[in-house]
Design a protein around this motif. Structure first.
Motif, PDB file in Angstrom:
ATOM      1  N   PHE A 123       0.829  -1.205   0.000  1.00 16.34           N
ATOM      2  CA  PHE A 123       0.000   0.000   0.000  1.00 16.34           C
ATOM      3  C   PHE A 123       0.863   1.255   0.000  1.00 16.34           C
ATOM      4  O   PHE A 123       0.700   2.136  -0.847  1.00 16.34           O
ATOM      5  CB  PHE A 123      -0.942   0.002   1.203  1.00 16.34           C
ATOM      6  N   TYR A 124       1.784   1.359   0.942  1.00 15.37           N
ATOM      7  CA  TYR A 124       2.584   2.580   1.083  1.00 15.37           C
ATOM      8  C   TYR A 124       3.681   2.697   0.020  1.00 15.37           C
ATOM      9  O   TYR A 124       3.918   3.776  -0.503  1.00 15.37           O
ATOM     10  CB  TYR A 124       3.180   2.673   2.496  1.00 15.37           C
ATOM     11  N   ARG A 125       4.353   1.598  -0.308  1.00 16.32           N
ATOM     12  CA  ARG A 125       5.444   1.644  -1.285  1.00 16.32           C
ATOM     13  C   ARG A 125       4.911   1.644  -2.709  1.00 16.32           C
ATOM     14  O   ARG A 125       5.207   2.542  -3.501  1.00 16.32           O
ATOM     15  CB  ARG A 125       6.392   0.458  -1.081  1.00 16.32           C
ATOM     16  N   ASP A 126       4.138   0.623  -3.050  1.00 16.05           N
ATOM     17  CA  ASP A 126       3.699   0.454  -4.432  1.00 16.05           C
ATOM     18  C   ASP A 126       2.507   1.330  -4.779  1.00 16.05           C
ATOM     19  O   ASP A 126       2.433   1.877  -5.873  1.00 16.05           O
ATOM     20  CB  ASP A 126       3.355  -1.013  -4.701  1.00 16.05           C
ATOM     21  N   GLY A 127       1.566   1.448  -3.851  1.00 18.12           N
ATOM     22  CA  GLY A 127       0.364   2.221  -4.126  1.00 18.12           C
ATOM     23  C   GLY A 127       0.550   3.713  -4.002  1.00 18.12           C
ATOM     24  O   GLY A 127       0.171   4.472  -4.889  1.00 18.12           O
ATOM     25  N   LEU A 128       1.159   4.159  -2.876  1.00 16.92           N
ATOM     26  CA  LEU A 128       1.348   5.597  -2.659  1.00 16.92           C
ATOM     27  C   LEU A 128       2.716   6.090  -3.093  1.00 16.92           C
ATOM     28  O   LEU A 128       2.962   7.291  -3.123  1.00 16.92           O
ATOM     29  CB  LEU A 128       1.122   5.942  -1.181  1.00 16.92           C
ATOM     30  N   GLY A 129       3.627   5.174  -3.408  1.00 17.42           N
ATOM     31  CA  GLY A 129       4.935   5.570  -3.929  1.00 17.42           C
ATOM     32  C   GLY A 129       5.891   6.130  -2.891  1.00 17.42           C
ATOM     33  O   GLY A 129       6.821   6.856  -3.242  1.00 17.42           O
TER      34      GLY A 129
ATOM     35  N   PHE B  84      10.725   0.619   6.870  1.00 14.84           N
ATOM     36  CA  PHE B  84      10.925   2.046   7.084  1.00 14.84           C
ATOM     37  C   PHE B  84      10.802   2.806   5.766  1.00 14.84           C
ATOM     38  O   PHE B  84      11.334   2.374   4.742  1.00 14.84           O
ATOM     39  CB  PHE B  84      12.313   2.325   7.682  1.00 14.84           C
ATOM     40  N   PHE B  85      10.125   3.949   5.833  1.00 14.39           N
ATOM     41  CA  PHE B  85       9.969   4.841   4.691  1.00 14.39           C
ATOM     42  C   PHE B  85      10.555   6.191   5.084  1.00 14.39           C
ATOM     43  O   PHE B  85      10.156   6.759   6.102  1.00 14.39           O
ATOM     44  CB  PHE B  85       8.486   5.002   4.335  1.00 14.39           C
TER      45      PHE B  85
ATOM     46  N   ALA C  12      -4.617   6.779  -3.031  1.00 17.75           N
ATOM     47  CA  ALA C  12      -4.837   5.922  -1.868  1.00 17.75           C
ATOM     48  C   ALA C  12      -5.924   4.893  -2.143  1.00 17.75           C
ATOM     49  O   ALA C  12      -5.777   3.718  -1.802  1.00 17.75           O
ATOM     50  CB  ALA C  12      -5.196   6.768  -0.646  1.00 17.75           C
ATOM     51  N   VAL C  13      -7.011   5.315  -2.763  1.00 17.23           N
ATOM     52  CA  VAL C  13      -8.110   4.398  -3.079  1.00 17.23           C
ATOM     53  C   VAL C  13      -7.646   3.362  -4.106  1.00 17.23           C
ATOM     54  O   VAL C  13      -7.910   2.162  -3.956  1.00 17.23           O
ATOM     55  CB  VAL C  13      -9.352   5.170  -3.563  1.00 17.23           C
ATOM     56  N   ALA C  14      -6.914   3.798  -5.127  1.00 14.51           N
ATOM     57  CA  ALA C  14      -6.416   2.873  -6.144  1.00 14.51           C
ATOM     58  C   ALA C  14      -5.450   1.854  -5.551  1.00 14.51           C
ATOM     59  O   ALA C  14      -5.360   0.722  -6.027  1.00 14.51           O
ATOM     60  CB  ALA C  14      -5.731   3.655  -7.272  1.00 14.51           C
ATOM     61  N   ALA C  15      -4.763   2.242  -4.487  1.00 15.90           N
ATOM     62  CA  ALA C  15      -3.794   1.351  -3.839  1.00 15.90           C
ATOM     63  C   ALA C  15      -4.455   0.380  -2.864  1.00 15.90           C
ATOM     64  O   ALA C  15      -3.798  -0.478  -2.307  1.00 15.90           O
ATOM     65  CB  ALA C  15      -2.747   2.175  -3.103  1.00 15.90           C
ATOM     66  N   GLY C  16      -5.758   0.530  -2.629  1.00 14.72           N
ATOM     67  CA  GLY C  16      -6.451  -0.369  -1.715  1.00 14.72           C
ATOM     68  C   GLY C  16      -6.937   0.288  -0.446  1.00 14.72           C
ATOM     69  O   GLY C  16      -7.472  -0.378   0.436  1.00 14.72           O
ATOM     70  N   GLY C  17      -6.768   1.606  -0.341  1.00 14.37           N
ATOM     71  CA  GLY C  17      -7.293   2.329   0.811  1.00 14.37           C
ATOM     72  C   GLY C  17      -8.780   2.585   0.650  1.00 14.37           C
ATOM     73  O   GLY C  17      -9.363   2.330  -0.406  1.00 14.37           O
ATOM     74  N   GLU C  18      -9.382   3.091   1.694  1.00 12.38           N
ATOM     75  CA  GLU C  18     -10.818   3.381   1.672  1.00 12.38           C
ATOM     76  C   GLU C  18     -11.032   4.879   1.814  1.00 12.38           C
ATOM     77  O   GLU C  18     -10.494   5.506   2.730  1.00 12.38           O
ATOM     78  CB  GLU C  18     -11.503   2.667   2.838  1.00 12.38           C
ATOM     79  N   LEU C  19     -11.815   5.458   0.917  1.00 20.10           N
ATOM     80  CA  LEU C  19     -12.175   6.866   1.037  1.00 20.10           C
ATOM     81  C   LEU C  19     -13.160   6.995   2.192  1.00 20.10           C
ATOM     82  O   LEU C  19     -14.228   6.390   2.189  1.00 20.10           O
ATOM     83  CB  LEU C  19     -12.805   7.384  -0.252  1.00 20.10           C
TER      84      LEU C  19
ATOM     85  N   HIS D 246     -10.354  12.587   3.682  1.00 20.76           N
ATOM     86  CA  HIS D 246      -9.732  11.550   4.508  1.00 20.76           C
ATOM     87  C   HIS D 246      -9.795  10.191   3.820  1.00 20.76           C
ATOM     88  O   HIS D 246     -10.783   9.866   3.175  1.00 20.76           O
ATOM     89  CB  HIS D 246     -10.447  11.426   5.858  1.00 20.76           C
ATOM     90  N   PHE D 247      -8.728   9.394   4.038  1.00 20.70           N
ATOM     91  CA  PHE D 247      -8.751   7.995   3.640  1.00 20.70           C
ATOM     92  C   PHE D 247      -8.235   7.152   4.796  1.00 20.70           C
ATOM     93  O   PHE D 247      -7.589   7.649   5.712  1.00 20.70           O
ATOM     94  CB  PHE D 247      -7.939   7.734   2.357  1.00 20.70           C
ATOM     95  N   ALA D 248      -8.545   5.861   4.739  1.00 18.42           N
ATOM     96  CA  ALA D 248      -8.030   4.900   5.707  1.00 18.42           C
ATOM     97  C   ALA D 248      -7.146   3.909   4.960  1.00 18.42           C
ATOM     98  O   ALA D 248      -7.487   3.474   3.852  1.00 18.42           O
ATOM     99  CB  ALA D 248      -9.167   4.159   6.397  1.00 18.42           C
ATOM    100  N   ASP D 249      -6.008   3.577   5.569  1.00 21.00           N
ATOM    101  CA  ASP D 249      -5.134   2.564   4.969  1.00 21.00           C
ATOM    102  C   ASP D 249      -5.727   1.178   5.243  1.00 21.00           C
ATOM    103  O   ASP D 249      -6.791   1.073   5.872  1.00 21.00           O
ATOM    104  CB  ASP D 249      -3.696   2.723   5.475  1.00 21.00           C
TER     105      ASP D 249
END
Length: 131
Positions: A14-20, A34-35, A86-93, A108-111
């Motif tokens: 989610f954080y690496r591939d989806g949000l970059g 770690f990011f 975030a939504v495209a990466a699997g998060g929820e709006l 707002h989104f949720a991871d």
């Protein structure tokens, strides 16, 4: 800042591939990621281990934890774009972007673990910047 996550691999995706977000190299099988961000680091760690480390129970799987992370961006358009990423990466709006009571624009989104993120455009004038 460290987020306790239920599935480390899913959260890394989610954080690496989806949000970059730029992730530091990690050993295969490591239980932490770690990011490196501007001015801070984000780390992901299994939720149960994080609770154990803090000597608290891991019984808060549902409901609001009392924490919302914020990410400020440079425009209303960028708010919309980050929410869409975030939504495209699997998060929820959680909350559509819109004008705020404080004069900005946010949503707002949720991871995947339900951690709430506010994406905001806070229009600051020169006085607020100290100029």
């Amino acid at each position: 800042m460290t987020l306790g996550v239920s599935d480390l691999d899913e959260s890394v995706r989610f954080y690496r591939d989806g949000l970059g977000l730029p992730m530091q190299e990690r050993d295969p099988g490591s239980d932490v990621a770690f990011f490196t961000l501007d001015g801070t680091w984000l780390s992901l760690y299994p939720r149960a281990l994080l609770a154990e480390d803090a000597t608290v129970g891991d019984d808060g799987e549902s409901g609001f934890s009392g924490v919302t992370l914020a990410h400020n961006v440079e425009s209303e358009e960028r708010v919309e774009a980050v929410l869409a990423e975030a939504v495209a990466a699997g998060g929820e709006l959680v909350k559509e972007a819109g004008d705020t009571f404080w004069g900005g624009y946010s949503g707002h989104f949720a991871d995947p673990d339900g951690h709430l993120w506010e994406v905001a455009y806070p229009p600051l004038d020169d006085e607020a910047d100290g100029e």
